[in-house]
Scaffold this motif. Sequence first.
Motif, PDB file in Angstrom:
ATOM      1  N   GLY A 181       0.835  -1.191   0.000  1.00  0.00           N
ATOM      2  CA  GLY A 181       0.000   0.000   0.000  1.00  0.00           C
ATOM      3  C   GLY A 181       0.868   1.239   0.000  1.00  0.00           C
ATOM      4  O   GLY A 181       2.096   1.167  -0.128  1.00  0.00           O
ATOM      5  N   ALA A 182       0.236   2.389   0.158  1.00  0.00           N
ATOM      6  CA  ALA A 182       0.980   3.642   0.155  1.00  0.00           C
ATOM      7  C   ALA A 182       0.320   4.660   1.069  1.00  0.00           C
ATOM      8  O   ALA A 182      -0.907   4.723   1.166  1.00  0.00           O
ATOM      9  N   TYR A 183       1.157   5.446   1.745  1.00  0.00           N
ATOM     10  CA  TYR A 183       0.695   6.586   2.541  1.00  0.00           C
ATOM     11  C   TYR A 183       1.295   7.834   1.935  1.00  0.00           C
ATOM     12  O   TYR A 183       2.505   7.948   1.770  1.00  0.00           O
ATOM     13  N   ILE A 184       0.438   8.776   1.574  1.00  0.00           N
ATOM     14  CA  ILE A 184       0.881  10.032   0.978  1.00  0.00           C
ATOM     15  C   ILE A 184       0.322  11.195   1.798  1.00  0.00           C
ATOM     16  O   ILE A 184      -0.886  11.225   2.065  1.00  0.00           O
ATOM     17  N   GLN A 185       1.181  12.088   2.191  1.00  0.00           N
ATOM     18  CA  GLN A 185       0.719  13.296   2.873  1.00  0.00           C
ATOM     19  C   GLN A 185       0.771  14.461   1.894  1.00  0.00           C
ATOM     20  O   GLN A 185       1.780  14.703   1.233  1.00  0.00           O
TER      21      GLN A 185
END
Length: 276
Positions: A165-169
């Motif tokens: 998955g990915a976490y983007i701020q």
Amino acid sequence: AGLSRRRSRVRSSSAPPFFNLMFNSSVISIGREIISGITTDTNSSFIAKKLYDMGFYNRFIISVDDCEEDIISAIKYYLNKVDVIITTGGLGPTFDDMTLSCIAKALNRKLELNTKALEMVEKFYSDLYRSNMIASPNMNYKRKKMAYLPKGSIPLRNSVGAACGAYIQEDNKHIFCLPGVPKEMKPMLENEVLSRIKPLSTSIRISRTYDFAINDETILSKFIDKIKDNQVYIKSLPTGFGFKNIGVRFTASGKTKEEALAKIEAKRKELQKLIP
């Protein structure tokens, strides 16, 4: 790493006052099998309930086709509406797995090979090979595709499947991209996402439902209007005419379970006093 609470929260002008005290979220399920009715979307309700229990106001649940224009439009729209977006689906190796490339375009970022994500994908296929489950551990371009993330992303470990998955701020907003397969999505949500967003909410939410001896919701709603405030959300739960009681659900937040329950009990007593 966790997040600082020093964030600008998005408020909804139309939301009940109780919910405007909370950080907002949205769940976006992506996949033609969802919007066509072939597959039932159980992911969204699971995620929304987790967010609700943590003290978030989940304002939206939507489903989007495997269509670049629609995914980009949805991300841009909900970035202006909520603090946290969680997507499911579209992370795999096929041509219609386009969630991450679309998010990169929506945020005007490059889609780039993430070295940590690549290591995760390589390890997954190496483990399969050592278990004699696949013929080759080599990274073909379809496998490598799952390691391309929007620039600046933090890869999220998939403990079950191949696609990380990915976490983007983005400024003060937070986007989490999870797999669409429920058995992959659930552990990623619980192990990789919830701990990251927990600092945004310092409260827990509790709901309790009680029956009241009244059979007309129009009368009951007048009593509820008299006692409602921004501390306890009160919702009548009618089941139709012909019953002697109507259920009422009280929802409150607090730093502790006891604090939330005390708010609920106070409102329950207020309502009970108004019912003849």
